[in-house]
Every structure is written in C-alpha cells, then in structure tokens.
Design an enzyme around this catalytic site. Structure first.
Site, mmCIF file in Angstrom:
data_model
loop_
_atom_site.group_PDB
_atom_site.id
_atom_site.type_symbol
_atom_site.label_atom_id
_atom_site.label_comp_id
_atom_site.label_asym_id
_atom_site.label_seq_id
_atom_site.Cartn_x
_atom_site.Cartn_y
_atom_site.Cartn_z
ATOM 1 N N ASP A 218 -0.308 9.037 3.068
ATOM 2 C CA ASP A 218 -0.852 9.472 1.612
ATOM 3 C C ASP A 218 -1.124 10.559 1.442
ATOM 4 O OD1 ASP A 218 -2.377 7.202 -0.411
ATOM 5 O OD2 ASP A 218 -3.421 8.489 -0.513
ATOM 6 N N GLU A 277 3.872 10.316 2.556
ATOM 7 C CA GLU A 277 3.994 9.721 0.478
ATOM 8 C C GLU A 277 3.986 11.397 -0.040
ATOM 9 O OE1 GLU A 277 1.856 8.116 -3.250
ATOM 10 O OE2 GLU A 277 1.314 9.650 -1.626
HETATM 11 C C1 NOJ Z 1 -1.248 7.605 -3.171
HETATM 12 C C2 NOJ Z 1 -1.321 5.678 -2.791
HETATM 13 O O1 NOJ Z 1 -0.162 4.765 -2.866
HETATM 14 C C3 NOJ Z 1 -2.023 5.401 -4.489
HETATM 15 O O2 NOJ Z 1 -2.154 4.246 -4.363
HETATM 16 C C4 NOJ Z 1 -3.329 5.717 -4.367
HETATM 17 O O3 NOJ Z 1 -4.018 5.710 -6.205
HETATM 18 C C5 NOJ Z 1 -3.155 7.496 -4.437
HETATM 19 N N1 NOJ Z 1 -2.367 8.211 -2.978
HETATM 20 C C6 NOJ Z 1 -4.417 8.389 -3.949
HETATM 21 O O4 NOJ Z 1 -5.403 8.282 -2.623
#
Ligand code: NOJ
Ligand code: CA
Length: 557
Positions: A218, A277
């Site tokens: 993440d 991500e």
């Molecule tokens: C990316 C995640 O996919 C999202 O759902 C989240 O709110 C943010 N990162 C913060 O962790």
C-alpha cells in the site's frame, strides 16, 4: 475447524517449481468485509471466502489478493491497521486464515496479502505508546511528530493537506503534532527509524512463513520522506517535480527499503512476490517493479484512460516497453476498491467528473448501463489478451455497476466526512456481492450487510448468471479458461492495417485480439473465433467489442 494438516502435502497445490507464476497471473482482489459473510453478522469473513474457493477456481483465477483483514477500527476500510500479525476477530482467526490459505493452495490458487507500511492505525500499540510519551521520546521517533508553529505550538507545522481532505497534521495537546497523509486515524510511520524497518521485515516473514505467496504494498511511493526544516509549503509540494525531488512522494531512498525486502523474499522457495501500489508516472514505475525491488507495480493508466483506441494502444505500448526494460512484466487494472467500477465509468459520457456525478447520487448524467457493460467486457477481454498480469476486482465478473445512491448515513469512507460531504467517496464499489437472487442480503450473509445491498443487485446475482451462457460471469469464465490455454511468451505484434478505432495484435501461438472501440462494425481479421465480448453476427467485429481469433494456416511465433 479444519486443521492445516488435513489438506496434506500431496494436495495438488500451486507448483513450487514455477517461480515465474506471477508474471502472467490473473489476480482476483477480494475486499474481505464485502465478499461473503459466513456467520451472518453483516461483515464478510475468512470462512466466507473459504466457502467460495470453488467459485474462484471455476472462475479460473491464478491468485487471490486479500485487502486488509487485520484488526482495525475501520477508519479507512481496514487500511488503518491495529496489529499487522493478527486477524480482525470480526473477520476470523489465524487458524481460519491458515485454512483459507490451504484451501486456495489445494485448488492451485495463490494468496497475496495487503501490507500497509506507510501508516499504522492510531490504535496500534506503538502509536498509543507515542501518545503516552513526551515530546522527544523514543516512542515518538517511530512516527512523524513535529512541534507546532505559533507561540504555544497552536498552529500546524506546515499547511499540508491530507489525501482525504483537511489538514495533514493533528495536534496531540502538548505542542506537538503528528503527520497523517491520510485520515487522522492513520499516523505516518518514520521509515528513517531502524525499528520500524525491522518490524516490517518481521511482519513480512510472519506471513511468508504461513505460506503467503506474495504481497501488495500500500502507498509504496510514500514511505521515504524528506522532512528537513523548514518544511516545504503545500504550494511547493504541488509544484515539486516527480522524479525524486518531491519531499513526500517517490523519493529515490524508498528503494533501499524494497531492496532489503527483496533479499527477504528471495530467501523463500519460490521467492515471494510483491506488487507496488505506487501512484507515480509511468517512467518512474519501473523502479518499484525492478527485480531487485518489489518486482511488479500496478499500472493504473488504463483505469484512468477514456474509452479511446489510440489512448489504449499508446498506454499498452509504453507499459510493455517499460516492463521489458526493467526485466519485469506489466500489470493491467481496470477496477479496484478505490475507484468507480469500470462498467459504470464507461457508461458515462466522456469527461464526466466522477466526484460530481456521485454527488448527484448517480442521477446526472444518467449512465447508459448497457453500453457501460458492453464496453467493460470489451476492455476486460482486451486486457486479458495482453502479456503481463491482470488484476480483477471482486464483482466485475458479474458486471456490477457502482452503487451511487447509497444513503449518506450508510457511507463509511472517511473522504465523505473530511470533504464536508462534497466527495461521497469509495463505498459504491465496496457494496457486498450478490450471490443469490433471493434473501435480504442477496446471499451475502443473513439479515444484515455492513453496507446496504441494493435490491436491484438481484439482476447480477451469481445464481442467476451461472447457467446463463450469455451472462458476464460465463463470459469471464470462458475468457479466463482460454487465456490460460493460450498464454505463452510475453510479446505481442500489432496489426497495423486497421481502422483508427481498432486495436488489434497477435500473440505467440498465432492468436489475435481485436477490439473495435467505434460505433460501427469493422471487418474481422481471418481466423476462427475463440471468444468474444458480445454476440457476433457474421464476419465483423461489432461496435464496442473485443474478439479473440485463432489465425488459420501456418503462423510464426
Ligand atoms: C491505498 C488503498 O488502496 C486505499 O484504499 C487506502 O485508503 C489508502 N491507500 C491509504 O492506506
Ligand atoms: Ca461475518
């Protein structure tokens, strides 16, 4: 409960020899609280997912990515983690996690878990300790605490705003403030701190030792930060160039962390995989995806693209080249738990502001549902034809639309409150799945669902699609089965003598994917049809349709 050993070592699990499985995998994202609720308390759970492994096998996915299932107050849908090495008791237990992992493996499906390293939750034991400790203490060094400005520290250290709206700093009452790039319940960790680094290595090892095959990382681009005083202003952040110059995003030092993780991943056989991500420009993505780093990174370019042949073609070309250069494979994503579902995006007129549309409860402009689904199926079949990994989001195989008219009091996304009600947020793509045409939660659970399941989701129920050859679910099953059979090599050759609204290429083995983005039929290349995203009528590719064909006659690989 089923013990791990019950599945035995002779189970036909995923091949241990296949160290490259991730390069062309179809990965299905499960948002655990909205997938299937086995005990009827309204929240999807691990046993619910285990009960649906047969469904996933029949769908034909190679791996499941589980969004966070850790203990959490759900200030941000579970991305506010209280404890990284435990299961939310409302979702299950570690034994149930092991059972899910073993059941997936027994069906040849791998398991990827979500790791949230940029921030903990404010209930994490470290943050509680930091709050109970004075400024300057060791406990505060694990996070980003700074003295406030003004006489008594009554002003935030800088004017930074958080991703969910409002200030990115929160005061703790003793003159210090802590940084949260997301919600206040998500304090940012200080990745310059050695204990923070060690702790995450321990967490990664914990899950890898339990048999997890890979990790989704993440906010992978934000861990390293330059917090040298004086802090930049928000205007300076907004103007900062990408490419290592931004104090908070995509800094080059972040890769030191991932190199260390890679060394750990490579101690396993097969090596554990990871996908970043990282919301960074395409040319910076390869750093995250390099074999010395995480190995793969999400490519959100198609997810952000309009329905346009030239745009799709140039995104594909660019990303294949970048992946090739860095020795990895590309990824393709059309939907996930953070964005309006692609069946709905494609149903709206080009250029529609999705936030504005959501704020009208999805009424203005009216989506053209049929067109959206038709285009969504075509786009999916196109991405499934590409070399690389395809990431699918739960429910897209049912053709689910975004639920834009959730009542305000049902909304959970912190975006809604923090934007003063201006942005409804992401709940509309997180509505529980309809498994059955009947019942108060359409088969998700019993009487309750943590987000209301709209009655008209019955139209998309699994039980109504399963035996219908023309359904979106049957289409996904066919497409995934054919992809598994056909996929080989990691190259494509463009078919160039095509009209401008057409994207077409051949793959090793002599199969062709042709997508007609236009509104009039276009001639079909020669070959026998393997699968198509909408019904065919003669030797033409209908509007907004993808067809796969096997070239007839001898072909060259
Ligand atoms: C990316 C995640 O996919 C999202 O759902 C989240 O709110 C943010 N990162 C913060 O962790
Ligand atoms: Ca439950």
């Amino acid at each position: 409960m089923t013990a791990l050993s019950e599945f035995g070592s002779t189970a036909p699990g995923p091949s241990q020899q296949d160290t490259a499985w991730w390069r062309q995998a179809v990965v299905y994202q499960v948002y655990p609280r909205s997938f299937a609720d086995a005990n009827g308390d309204g929240i999807g759970d691990l046993r619910g997912i285990t009960g649906k492994v047969g469904y996933l096998r029949e769908l034909g996915v190679d791996a499941v990515w589980l969004s966070p299932f850790y203990p959490s107050a759900l200030a941000d849908g579970g991305y506010d983690v209280d404890d990284y090495r435990a299961v939310d008791p409302r979702i299950g237990t570690l034994e149930e996690f092991d059972e899910l992992c073993a059941t997936l493996h027994a069906q040849g499906i791998r398991l990827i878990v979500d790791i949230v390293p940029n921030h903990t939750s404010n209930r994490h034991v470290w943050f509680q300790e930091a709050l109970a400790s004075p400024p300057g203490s060791r406990a505060r060094e694990r996070y980003v605490f700074r003295p406030g400005r003004g006489e008594d520290g009554e002003l935030p250290p800088s004017d930074w705003t958080s991703t969910f709206g409002g200030p990115a700093w929160e005061p703790v009452g003793d003159g210090e403030w802590y940084l949260h790039l997301f919600a206040p319940e998500q304090p940012d960790l200080n990745w310059a701190d050695d204990e923070v680094r060690q702790e995450f290595l321990t967490t990664l090892k914990f899950w890898a030792d339990r048999g997890v095959d890979g990790f989704r990382i993440d906010v992978a681009h934000a861990l390293a930060k330059d917090l040298t005083e004086p802090l930049a202003s928000q205007a300076e952040l907004d103007a900062a160039l990408w490419g290592g110059a931004h104090p908070l995003q995509d800094r080059d030092e972040v890769h030191d962390i991932y190199r260390e993780w890679r060394r750990l991943f490579n101690q396993y056989d097969p090596p554990r995989t990871a996908v970043a991500e990282a919301w960074v420009p395409a040319h910076r993505r390869s750093r995250y995806a390099s074999p010395e780093g995480l190995g793969q990174a999400f490519n959100f370019d198609l997810l952000e693209a309009q329905w346009d042949a030239a745009m799709f073609a140039s995104i594909i070309e660019e990303n294949l080249a970048l992946a090739r250069e860095s020795g990895t494979s590309s990824t393709w994503v059309l939907s996930n738990h953070d964005v309006v579902r692609h069946a709905t995006r494609y149903a709206l007129p080009e250029g529609t502001d999705l936030h504005a549309w959501l704020s009208t409860d999805g009424a203005d402009p009216q989506p053209d549902e049929e067109r959206g689904r038709r285009r969504a199926r075509a786009a999916t079949l196109l991405t499934l034809a590409l070399p690389g990994s395809a990431y699918l989001y739960q429910g897209e195989e049912l053709g689910l639309p975004e639920v834009a008219d959730l009542p305000a009091d049902a909304l959970q996304d912190p975006t809604y409150v923090r934007s003063g009600g201006e942005h409804k947020g992401r709940d509309g793509c997180r509505v529980p799945l309809p498994w059955a045409t009947q019942g108060p939660t359409l088969g998700f659970g019993d009487q309750l669902a943590h987000l209301p399941v709209p009655a008209d989701f019955a139209r998309f129920a699994v039980d109504s699609q399963e035996d219908d050859e023309t359904s979106t679910l049957s289409f996904y099953r066919r497409a995934l089965a054919e992809r598994r059979r056909l996929q080989s090599g990691e190259t494509l050759d463009w078919l160039t003598d095509m009209p401008p609204a057409v994207v077409a290429f051949t793959r090793p083995g002599g199969w062709i994917s042709v997508t007609n983005f236009g509104t009039t039929p276009t001639p079909m290349p020669a070959g026998s049809v393997i699968v198509s995203s909408s019904a065919l009528d003669g030797p033409q590719v209908p509007p907004e349709t993808t067809v796969w064909l096997q070239q007839s006659g001898p072909h060259q690989d």
